[in-house]
Every structure is written in structure tokens, then in C-alpha cells.
Write a protein that holds these residues in place. Structure first.
Motif, short mmCIF file in Angstrom:
data_model
loop_
_atom_site.label_atom_id
_atom_site.label_comp_id
_atom_site.label_asym_id
_atom_site.label_seq_id
_atom_site.Cartn_x
_atom_site.Cartn_y
_atom_site.Cartn_z
N LEU A 128 0.83 -1.21 0.00
CA LEU A 128 0.00 0.00 0.00
C LEU A 128 0.86 1.26 0.00
N ASN A 129 1.88 1.29 0.87
CA ASN A 129 2.74 2.48 0.91
C ASN A 129 3.53 2.67 -0.37
N ASN A 130 3.90 1.55 -1.02
CA ASN A 130 4.55 1.66 -2.32
C ASN A 130 3.62 2.32 -3.34
N VAL A 131 2.35 1.96 -3.29
CA VAL A 131 1.40 2.53 -4.26
C VAL A 131 1.13 4.00 -3.94
N VAL A 174 -7.79 5.75 -3.91
CA VAL A 174 -7.23 5.56 -5.25
C VAL A 174 -6.20 4.43 -5.23
N ALA A 175 -5.41 4.36 -4.18
CA ALA A 175 -4.40 3.31 -4.08
C ALA A 175 -5.05 1.92 -4.05
N PHE A 176 -6.11 1.79 -3.29
CA PHE A 176 -6.81 0.49 -3.24
C PHE A 176 -7.45 0.14 -4.58
N GLN A 177 -8.04 1.15 -5.24
CA GLN A 177 -8.62 0.90 -6.58
C GLN A 177 -7.55 0.41 -7.55
N SER A 178 -6.36 1.02 -7.45
CA SER A 178 -5.27 0.64 -8.36
C SER A 178 -4.83 -0.79 -8.09
N LEU A 179 -4.74 -1.16 -6.82
CA LEU A 179 -4.36 -2.53 -6.47
C LEU A 179 -5.42 -3.52 -6.95
N GLU A 180 -6.67 -3.11 -6.83
CA GLU A 180 -7.79 -3.93 -7.29
C GLU A 180 -7.65 -4.22 -8.79
N ARG A 181 -7.31 -3.19 -9.54
CA ARG A 181 -7.22 -3.31 -10.99
C ARG A 181 -6.17 -4.32 -11.44
N LEU A 233 -0.57 3.76 -11.75
CA LEU A 233 -2.01 4.03 -11.93
C LEU A 233 -2.51 5.04 -10.91
N ALA A 234 -1.96 4.97 -9.70
CA ALA A 234 -2.41 5.85 -8.61
C ALA A 234 -2.15 7.32 -8.92
N GLN A 235 -1.26 7.59 -9.85
CA GLN A 235 -1.01 8.98 -10.22
C GLN A 235 -1.93 9.44 -11.37
N ASP A 236 -2.86 8.57 -11.79
CA ASP A 236 -3.83 8.90 -12.82
C ASP A 236 -3.13 9.41 -14.10
N PRO A 237 -2.31 8.54 -14.71
CA PRO A 237 -1.48 8.99 -15.83
C PRO A 237 -2.22 9.01 -17.16
N GLU A 238 -1.70 9.76 -18.13
CA GLU A 238 -2.19 9.69 -19.51
C GLU A 238 -1.36 8.70 -20.31
N VAL A 239 -0.11 8.52 -19.84
CA VAL A 239 0.83 7.66 -20.56
C VAL A 239 1.55 6.76 -19.55
N ILE A 240 1.74 5.49 -19.92
CA ILE A 240 2.62 4.62 -19.14
C ILE A 240 3.77 4.19 -20.03
N LEU A 241 4.99 4.47 -19.56
CA LEU A 241 6.20 4.02 -20.25
C LEU A 241 6.70 2.79 -19.51
N ALA A 242 6.95 1.72 -20.21
CA ALA A 242 7.39 0.50 -19.55
C ALA A 242 8.67 0.00 -20.21
N ASP A 243 9.77 0.07 -19.47
CA ASP A 243 11.09 -0.26 -20.02
C ASP A 243 11.43 -1.71 -19.67
#
Ligand code: ADP
Ligand code: ADP
Length: 237
Positions: free
Chosen positions: A97-100, A125-132, A160-170
Motif C-alpha cells: 500500500l505504501n509503495n502505491v 485511489v491506491a486500493f482501486q489501483s491494487l484492485e485493478r 495508476l495511482a497517479q492517474d497517468p495519460e501515458v505509461i512508459l514500460a522499459d
């Protein structure tokens, strides 16, 4: 909504990491960047959120010009552009949770995130993100206690918890076994489809890219050598 116009990256030692990149990536696209090690995939992705400064051309995300020298503009840009990495980048000794919640620091006032003060909305929002990403039951575990696949989902939930428009995944699945890699890419695909978040994902394997991406960009020696819909990508990419 992400535009590269004649973008070069020259590293301080003179090495050209990106060579005249021209791309337009629309909001909500799922783009896989494919290429051998050293092709420039990571440089390309890191240029988008200013982690690697570009040395020529123009790079914009939405209305914002990426300007790695302007710290406040960069903070604003990174609040819209979340990033995940091969090695998850979780803080192992604190809870999931604290990480999120760390993701919320991109969108809450700086003074609050500095003292780790998160409100009820942040927690919701953090719990919703973990749920997702299917790991809400792990919220109070230490991050280091989770499997690799679960740790990468913590990283996705943080973004996700920051409500992004873009996710970059390296290279988000490079250290995961094949079935786990597929589940993590499936999570990203679902997020892109349901939330309309643009996903730009670096990977080594064309077969994985074919199964999850709308569009494939092939790179070699800092250049784009293929750019097209997934159906058109052949083994030659
Ligand atoms: P990929 O992600 O496709 O493996 P990278 O973008 O990491 O490729 O690297 C592209 C090229 O740029 C490689 O040849 C790499 O050695 C070089 N490179 C990466 N970072 C630096 C740096 N900080 N200084 C000099 N060269 C670098
Ligand atoms: P690994 O230990 O190989 O990393 P995972 O963390 O990928 O395994 O998966 C652990 C468990 O979580 C599995 O039983 C899997 O079915 C389940 N799981 C994986 N992804 C999701 C998801 N998005 N939502 C719900 N459950 C999931």
C-alpha cells in the motif's frame, strides 16, 4: 499526442543513442518497441519523460514540450507520464500500500508527499489501483515478500495511482517467466483498453508484442527501422 520530430540523443561520450526519430503516437495506443539489446529502445522511452535529455529536434507530450532542464515543467510532465522498469523499483521494506501511495506524490502537493501525509482519497485511489491489477489482498504485505509478477503489479498500481495519460514500460517483463510475463502484459493491455492510457512498452520478443500491441516499432542502431500495425510486423523487424 506524443510527437518526435527529428529527435536525436547524443550521450555525453559522443555516442548517438537516437538518430533522427520521427514518430506520432496517439492517445490510447498500445505500442511495443522491439529491437536487440543496444538498439535504443530504452533511450527512446526515457526521452519521453526527460530521463534522457534529447540534444536535437522537438519532443512533445500533449501540449507540453519535454524540457529536461526545467525542473517544475518536468515534474508536471511526469505527473502525466508514469514509468515502470524491469527491476520493479519498489521499496522492499515497506508495505505494498505504501509503495502505491508513493505514486500519489506525483499529484498531491509536494509538502504533503515529502512528509508522507496521504489523505482518504489517496488511499481510496491506491486500493482501486491494487484492485485493478488483482493484488488488493496483498496491500499490507511487505513488497519484498511478493513474487516477481506481483512486484511488477505493485509498480503498475503505483503508476495508476497517479492517474497517468501515458505509461512508459522499459522491459517490464524481461525478468519474468513467460506465463507471468503474459499476465503482466495482459494487465497493461486491460488498463490501456479500459482507461484509454497510452502504453509504450519495450520488449525483446516479437511474439509477445504481436499478442498485446496495436502497433510495433522496430529499432536498430538508434533508428526506427519498422513502424506499423501489429499484423504487418514480420520476423524481419
Ligand atoms: P536498448 O534499450 O535497446 O537495449 P539503450 O537505449 O539502452 O538500448 O542503448 C542504446 C545505445 O546507447 C547502446 O549502445 C548503449 O550502450 C548506449 N548508451 C546507453 N546509455 C548510455 C550512456 N549513458 N552513455 C553512453 N552510451 C549509452
Ligand atoms: P508468479 O509467482 O509467477 O509471479 P503471479 O504473481 O503472476 O505469479 O500470479 C500469482 C497468482 O495471481 C496466480 O494464481 C494468478 O492466477 C493470479 N493473478 C495473476 N494476475 C492476476 C490478475 N491480474 N488479477 C487477479 N489475479 C491474478
Amino acid at each position: 499526442m506524443i510527437t518526435f520530430e527529428n529527435v536525436d540523443v547524443v550521450y555525453p561520450n559522443g555516442f548517438k543513442g537516437l538518430d533522427n526519430i520521427n514518430l506520432e503516437i496517439a492517445q490510447g495506443e498500445f505500442v511495443a518497441i522491439i529491437g536487440l539489446s543496444g538498439a535504443g529502445k530504452s533511450t527512446l522511452i526515457r526521452a519521453v519523460n526527460g530521463l534522457v535529455p534529447y540534444t536535437n529536434g522537438a519532443l512533445t507530450v500533449g501540449e507540453t514540450t519535454v524540457n529536461p532542464k526545467n525542473k517544475s515543467k518536468l515534474r508536471k510532465l511526469r505527473s502525466k507520464v508514469g514509468m515502470i522498469f524491469q527491476q520493479f523499483n519498489n521499496v522492499g521494506r515497506i508495505s505494498v500500500l505504501n509503495n502505491v501511495l508513493i505514486g500519489r506524490s506525483a499529484v498531491t502537493p509536494t509538502w504533503r508527499s515529502l512528509i508522507g501525509w496521504y489523505g482518504a482519497e489517496d488511499k481510496e485511489v491506491a486500493f482501486q489501483s491494487l484492485e485493478r491489477v488483482g493484488i488488493v489482498d496483498k496491500a499490507y504485505n511487505r513488497a519484498s515478500a511478493l513474487s516477481g509478477g506481483q512486484q511488477q503489479r505493485v509498480a503498475i498500481a503505483r503508476v495508476l495511482a497517479q492517474d497517468p495519460e501515458v505509461i512508459l514500460a522499459d522491459e517490464p517483463v524481461a525478468s519474468l517467466d513467460p506465463p507471468t510475463a503474459r499476465r503482466v502484459l495482459g494487465d497493461l493491455r486491460k488498463i490501456q483498453k479500459e482507461l484509454g492510457i497510452t502504453c509504450i512498452v519495450n520488449m525483446h520478443h516479437l511474439d509477445l508484442a504481436r499478442d498485446y500491441a496495436d502497433r510495433i516499432i522496430g529499432m536498430r542502431a538508434g533508428r526506427v527501422v519498422f513502424d506499423g500495425p501489429t499484423e504487418e510486423a514480420t520476423d524481419a523487424v
